[in-house]
Design a protein around this motif. Structure first.
Motif, PDB file in Angstrom:
ATOM      1  N   LYS A  30       0.831  -1.204   0.000  1.00 13.06           N
ATOM      2  CA  LYS A  30       0.000   0.000   0.000  1.00 13.06           C
ATOM      3  C   LYS A  30       0.873   1.264   0.000  1.00 13.06           C
ATOM      4  O   LYS A  30       0.548   2.258  -0.662  1.00 13.06           O
ATOM      5  CB  LYS A  30      -0.929  -0.015   1.211  1.00 13.06           C
ATOM      6  N   PHE A  31       1.952   1.231   0.759  1.00 14.83           N
ATOM      7  CA  PHE A  31       2.857   2.379   0.758  1.00 14.83           C
ATOM      8  C   PHE A  31       3.405   2.622  -0.639  1.00 14.83           C
ATOM      9  O   PHE A  31       3.410   3.757  -1.136  1.00 14.83           O
ATOM     10  CB  PHE A  31       4.011   2.154   1.744  1.00 14.83           C
ATOM     11  N   ASN A  32       3.884   1.567  -1.275  1.00 13.47           N
ATOM     12  CA  ASN A  32       4.486   1.703  -2.606  1.00 13.47           C
ATOM     13  C   ASN A  32       3.476   2.191  -3.635  1.00 13.47           C
ATOM     14  O   ASN A  32       3.822   2.958  -4.546  1.00 13.47           O
ATOM     15  CB  ASN A  32       5.087   0.369  -3.048  1.00 13.47           C
ATOM     16  N   GLU A  33       2.224   1.780  -3.501  1.00 11.88           N
ATOM     17  CA  GLU A  33       1.180   2.251  -4.414  1.00 11.88           C
ATOM     18  C   GLU A  33       0.956   3.747  -4.245  1.00 11.88           C
ATOM     19  O   GLU A  33       0.794   4.480  -5.235  1.00 11.88           O
ATOM     20  CB  GLU A  33      -0.123   1.486  -4.148  1.00 11.88           C
ATOM     21  N   ARG A  34       0.963   4.231  -3.007  1.00 12.28           N
ATOM     22  CA  ARG A  34       0.765   5.655  -2.754  1.00 12.28           C
ATOM     23  C   ARG A  34       1.991   6.459  -3.176  1.00 12.28           C
ATOM     24  O   ARG A  34       1.866   7.572  -3.697  1.00 12.28           O
ATOM     25  CB  ARG A  34       0.452   5.870  -1.265  1.00 12.28           C
ATOM     26  N   ALA A  35       3.170   5.876  -2.964  1.00 11.29           N
ATOM     27  CA  ALA A  35       4.394   6.554  -3.391  1.00 11.29           C
ATOM     28  C   ALA A  35       4.458   6.663  -4.909  1.00 11.29           C
ATOM     29  O   ALA A  35       4.971   7.647  -5.459  1.00 11.29           O
ATOM     30  CB  ALA A  35       5.616   5.809  -2.861  1.00 11.29           C
ATOM     31  N   ALA A  36       3.923   5.666  -5.604  1.00 10.32           N
ATOM     32  CA  ALA A  36       3.938   5.676  -7.068  1.00 10.32           C
ATOM     33  C   ALA A  36       3.152   6.859  -7.626  1.00 10.32           C
ATOM     34  O   ALA A  36       3.467   7.376  -8.706  1.00 10.32           O
ATOM     35  CB  ALA A  36       3.370   4.368  -7.605  1.00 10.32           C
ATOM     36  N   VAL A  37       2.138   7.302  -6.888  1.00  9.56           N
ATOM     37  CA  VAL A  37       1.364   8.479  -7.308  1.00  9.56           C
ATOM     38  C   VAL A  37       2.262   9.706  -7.330  1.00  9.56           C
ATOM     39  O   VAL A  37       2.196  10.542  -8.240  1.00  9.56           O
ATOM     40  CB  VAL A  37       0.161   8.698  -6.366  1.00  9.56           C
ATOM     41  N   MET A  38       3.153   9.810  -6.324  1.00  7.26           N
ATOM     42  CA  MET A  38       4.072  10.947  -6.263  1.00  7.26           C
ATOM     43  C   MET A  38       5.142  10.841  -7.340  1.00  7.26           C
ATOM     44  O   MET A  38       5.533  11.858  -7.934  1.00  7.26           O
ATOM     45  CB  MET A  38       4.702  11.035  -4.877  1.00  7.26           C
ATOM     46  N   VAL A  39       5.632   9.646  -7.613  1.00  7.48           N
ATOM     47  CA  VAL A  39       6.607   9.459  -8.685  1.00  7.48           C
ATOM     48  C   VAL A  39       6.027   9.968 -10.000  1.00  7.48           C
ATOM     49  O   VAL A  39       6.679  10.710 -10.750  1.00  7.48           O
ATOM     50  CB  VAL A  39       7.010   7.970  -8.815  1.00  7.48           C
ATOM     51  N   LYS A  40       4.799   9.582 -10.276  1.00  2.00           N
ATOM     52  CA  LYS A  40       4.138   9.997 -11.518  1.00  2.00           C
ATOM     53  C   LYS A  40       3.961  11.506 -11.564  1.00  2.00           C
ATOM     54  O   LYS A  40       4.175  12.147 -12.599  1.00  2.00           O
ATOM     55  CB  LYS A  40       2.788   9.299 -11.645  1.00  2.00           C
ATOM     56  N   GLN A  41       3.560  12.094 -10.443  1.00  4.63           N
ATOM     57  CA  GLN A  41       3.365  13.545 -10.386  1.00  4.63           C
ATOM     58  C   GLN A  41       4.641  14.289 -10.758  1.00  4.63           C
ATOM     59  O   GLN A  41       4.634  15.182 -11.611  1.00  4.63           O
ATOM     60  CB  GLN A  41       2.921  13.966  -8.981  1.00  4.63           C
ATOM     61  N   PHE A  42       5.768  13.918 -10.133  1.00  7.80           N
ATOM     62  CA  PHE A  42       7.003  14.663 -10.356  1.00  7.80           C
ATOM     63  C   PHE A  42       7.662  14.315 -11.686  1.00  7.80           C
ATOM     64  O   PHE A  42       8.387  15.133 -12.255  1.00  7.80           O
ATOM     65  CB  PHE A  42       7.956  14.461  -9.175  1.00  7.80           C
ATOM     66  N   ASN A  43       7.405  13.131 -12.207  1.00  5.67           N
ATOM     67  CA  ASN A  43       7.923  12.790 -13.541  1.00  5.67           C
ATOM     68  C   ASN A  43       7.388  13.722 -14.615  1.00  5.67           C
ATOM     69  O   ASN A  43       7.998  13.884 -15.677  1.00  5.67           O
ATOM     70  CB  ASN A  43       7.541  11.352 -13.905  1.00  5.67           C
ATOM     71  N   ASN A  44       6.264  14.348 -14.363  1.00  4.43           N
ATOM     72  CA  ASN A  44       5.625  15.205 -15.365  1.00  4.43           C
ATOM     73  C   ASN A  44       6.099  16.653 -15.322  1.00  4.43           C
ATOM     74  O   ASN A  44       5.690  17.458 -16.161  1.00  4.43           O
ATOM     75  CB  ASN A  44       4.102  15.159 -15.189  1.00  4.43           C
ATOM     76  N   TYR A  45       6.955  17.005 -14.360  1.00  2.00           N
ATOM     77  CA  TYR A  45       7.432  18.382 -14.264  1.00  2.00           C
ATOM     78  C   TYR A  45       8.663  18.578 -15.160  1.00  2.00           C
ATOM     79  O   TYR A  45       9.694  17.933 -14.962  1.00  2.00           O
ATOM     80  CB  TYR A  45       7.798  18.742 -12.827  1.00  2.00           C
ATOM     81  N   VAL A  46       8.558  19.471 -16.141  1.00  2.00           N
ATOM     82  CA  VAL A  46       9.688  19.822 -17.011  1.00  2.00           C
ATOM     83  C   VAL A  46      10.454  20.958 -16.353  1.00  2.00           C
ATOM     84  O   VAL A  46       9.881  21.995 -16.019  1.00  2.00           O
ATOM     85  CB  VAL A  46       9.205  20.233 -18.415  1.00  2.00           C
ATOM     86  N   VAL A  47      11.753  20.783 -16.183  1.00  2.00           N
ATOM     87  CA  VAL A  47      12.574  21.756 -15.463  1.00  2.00           C
ATOM     88  C   VAL A  47      13.269  22.723 -16.412  1.00  2.00           C
ATOM     89  O   VAL A  47      13.174  23.944 -16.281  1.00  2.00           O
ATOM     90  CB  VAL A  47      13.620  21.036 -14.593  1.00  2.00           C
TER      91      VAL A  47
END
Length: 683
Positions: free
Chosen positions: A550-567
């Motif tokens: 369950k932790f890893n599933e919730r963390a994956a949401v954050m991974v996806k969120q930050f993967n979409n930020y172009v710097v």
């Protein structure tokens, strides 16, 4: 860690885990600014619901361009500018009147570093003995022997360090990690984006220029550089990516030295370790990345001996460059400072000497710093705030709807055992044996290296000193150490330039210190990496399989969120590599907010400088990331840093915080809006 990656203490290789001024004039350390610490930074032309970072900090950014000698400019720099002035005075007073052993060392270090005439006259003289030792190599055993000695100061070959055993935190162990590269990390050797490709293409020419300083003619230097790049590329090929290095279990391989000799047998590891000055240690060693060492061993045999000698000379001149003549230092800076970071010119010599002195014996300077700039009242304020934040995490853990009771109880126990270190150490390091004296600047740097090496070696076979600090009190940073299950919060991290601590209202303090520092560091104990360590600081699973899933599933949401930020350009944040810091940012904001809601200021809800206490809380957190960075440095950060760039450390987590939506009335269609179903919900 919050402001930067911590890789070591002073000059030793230790593993650790994890407003201000409105114009060009720096704030007066002895007088308070009349400007409000957060309101003065606002850019009122920006809607906070569209881009909160630009709204909260944009006014300051517009008025404060990045100075030519820096690749970024912000609150950390403002704090450092005050420190530079204070520390320069300490050094100059020491030169005028060296009254004790420490002040004599400070005076000798400062004098040698500031003696540009002698440094320029000496040229490469300070490293001539090492160059001769390299020239004398005729066999592989001699290569290994010389490489080991040079490794202490150059980092050539690999990374050997002494630190706590991740699975037995009561034991100090000799450890090996991948290393030996001249570019920041393995991705610089293989990525194909235009910016990285340009750096890689310029690298051979830079290496060749540096080799000419140590006696190569232009033709020989070009040929040697090509061999060096080919060698480094082979080492990089078998080096792990940034995100892969964040898995503590996958980077832990305890083995007998005899076993290491089997997988990397072209190197006599007993001799390599002995040459480091390590004569007493257990017959086991912890290897982070065994495949790197197998490849290193193969390269020792397959690569021409002359290529290795060229490689060692390159590492020697590269590591020593900033302590040698201006011509050498400026050539080094043109590549690593200008091309990689976007800096247009070097810092003045006096600042560079202070930076080196901070690494060499910063804790000695810290004793003087805290006497004047961090009183007992401030220390008590932040110690109390730690306990408030701890209480809020306890409440949140107790109310988690996704975690089982058995894992909750273990999490609560670990939380209760987190040690807090605030301001400065109770016991200071003794630098008496550091051989800083009237000699060349490079020799004093080498003496500091050797002292730190001996300091670490002396830990072997002894009980772990859990009272030790791995940062100096004046550092604008903080860290969580999972092996000690501790948060370490230096006095410098609580500094708001131009403001005395008692002038800061709770809204700012709870956002700036409570959220971005204290809450952040406590949450590190429960991020994707820290959660794998138990209350005693050992790498040991204490989660049920279902809770871990369950932790890893919730963390994956954050991974996806930050993967979409172009710097910058097409470079995006690496959501997996930055996951731990992003989780800690979000956790810190939530904990700081809950603690702040219990203060009188929040309950009274009276405006200051036109802003409500709730607004000032979020502005206070943003103050911790005040600043801007050049594109070159941003690109480097994306490839090498486990921290997201500052802007995304504000906008990213805020868009996951329900209270932020309420305070600023964020609606669908706003830049800061994320649908409830995609918001990160972990702690």
């Amino acid at each position: 860690m919050i402001k930067s990656i911590l890789t070591g203490t002073g000059l030793a290789a230790i593993t650790c885990f994890t407003a201000c001024n409105q114009g060009q004039k720096q704030p007066d350390a002895n007088a308070s600014s009349t400007l409000d610490a957060v309101a003065a930074n606002v850019d009122s032309t920006v809607n906070p619901t569209q881009d909160f970072f630009d709204y909260a900090n944009g006014g300051w950014i517009k008025r404060n361009p990045i100075p030519a000698e820096y690749s970024s400019w912000g609150i950390g720099n403002l704090v450092q500018e005050e420190l530079y002035k204070r520390l320069r005075i300490i050094n100059e007073k020491a030169v005028e009147n060296p009254t004790d052993p420490i002040s004599k060392k400070i005076a000798a270090f400062w004098t040698s570093g500031m003696d540009s005439v002698r440094i320029n006259q000496d040229g490469i003289k300070p490293i001539e003995a090492d160059l001769k030792a390299i020239d004398a190599i005729t066999t592989i055993p001699q290569l290994v022997q010389v490489a080991s000695k040079l490794n202490i100061t150059t980092g050539a070959f690999c990374s050997l360090y002494i630190a706590q055993d991740a699975k037995n935190s009561d034991v100090i162990a000799v450890q090996l990690a991948q290393g030996g590269l001249g570019l920041p990390n393995r991705d610089y050797y293989f990525n194909t984006d235009a910016r990285t490709t340009n750096i890689r293409n310029a690298y051979p020419g830079h290496v060749a220029k540096m080799l000419q300083f140590v006696g190569y003619d232009s033709t020989a230097a070009k040929k040697a550089a090509a061999g060096i790049i080919q060698l480094e590329t082979s080492l990089a090929k078998n080096s792990r990516k940034l995100e892969a290095l964040r898995d503590p279990e996958a980077n832990y391989h305890k083995m007998a030295v005899t076993q290491l000799n089997k997988i990397a047998g072209n190197i006599n590891w007993n001799e390599f370790i002995k040459q480091q000055g390590i004569n007493k240690f257990a017959d086991t060693i912890i290897v982070g990345q065994p495949e790197f060492y197998s490849n290193l061993s193969n390269a020792v045999k397959s690569q021409p001996l002359q290529t290795w000698k060229d490689y060692l000379k390159w590492n020697l001149i590269n590591s020593a460059s900033q302590h040698l003549s201006d011509t050498i230092a400026n050539t080094d800076f043109a590549f690593y400072g200008t091309l990689l970071k976007g800096q247009d010119k070097q810092k003045p010599r006096w600042k560079r000497v202070l930076d080196a002195e901070e690494s060499a014996m910063g804790e000695a300077l810290g004793q003087l710093f805290v006497k004047e700039f961090f009183n007992t009242t401030a220390k008590k304020r932040y110690e109390n705030l730690v306990e408030e934040i701890r209480t809020e995490l306890k409440i949140r853990i107790e109310h988690l709807d996704w975690m089982s009771d058995s894992t909750k109880q273990k999490a609560l126990y670990k939380l209760s055992k987190i040690t807090k270190k605030v301001g400065y150490p109770d016991k200071w390091k003794d630098f008496t044996a550091m051989d800083i004296k009237e000699q060349s600047y490079h020799q004093n740097i080498e003496a500091a290296h050797q002292w730190w090496q001996n300091y670490q070696i002396n830990k072997l076979g002894k009980p772990v000193d859990r009272n030790e600090w791995d940062m100096t009190p004046q550092t604008y940073n903080a860290y969580y150490n999972p092996s000690n299950n501790e948060i370490v919060l230096p006095a410098g991290i609580f500094t708001v330039p131009g403001k005395r601590d008692e002038e800061l209202d709770d809204a700012i303090v709870y956002g700036y210190a409570g959220a971005s520092t204290i809450g952040h560091e406590i949450t590190h104990g429960f991020d994707d990496e820290g959660r794998q360590f138990d209350a005693a600081g050992n790498l040991k699973s204490w989660w049920t399989k279902d809770d871990e899933k369950k932790f890893n599933e919730r963390a994956a949401v954050m991974v996806k969120q930050f993967n979409n930020y172009v710097v910058v350009d097409t470079l995006r944040i690496n959501g997996k590599a930055t996951l731990g810091e992003n989780i800690a940012d979000l956790g810190g904001i939530l904990l700081g907010w809950e603690a702040f809601k219990k203060t009188d200021q929040y309950k009274k809800n009276e405006k200051i400088a036109g802003y409500t206490p709730s607004q000032r809380y979020f502005m206070g957190y943003s103050l911790g990331w005040l600043g801007h960075t050049k594109k070159e440095s941003l690109a480097r950060q994306v490839l090498t840093d486990v921290h997201s760039p500052a802007k995304f450390r504000v906008n990213g987590p805020f868009s996951d915080v329900d209270a932020f939506y309420e305070v600023y009335s964020v609606k669908p269609g706003d830049g800061m809006y994320r649908p409830d179903s995609t918001r990160v919900r972990i702690w």
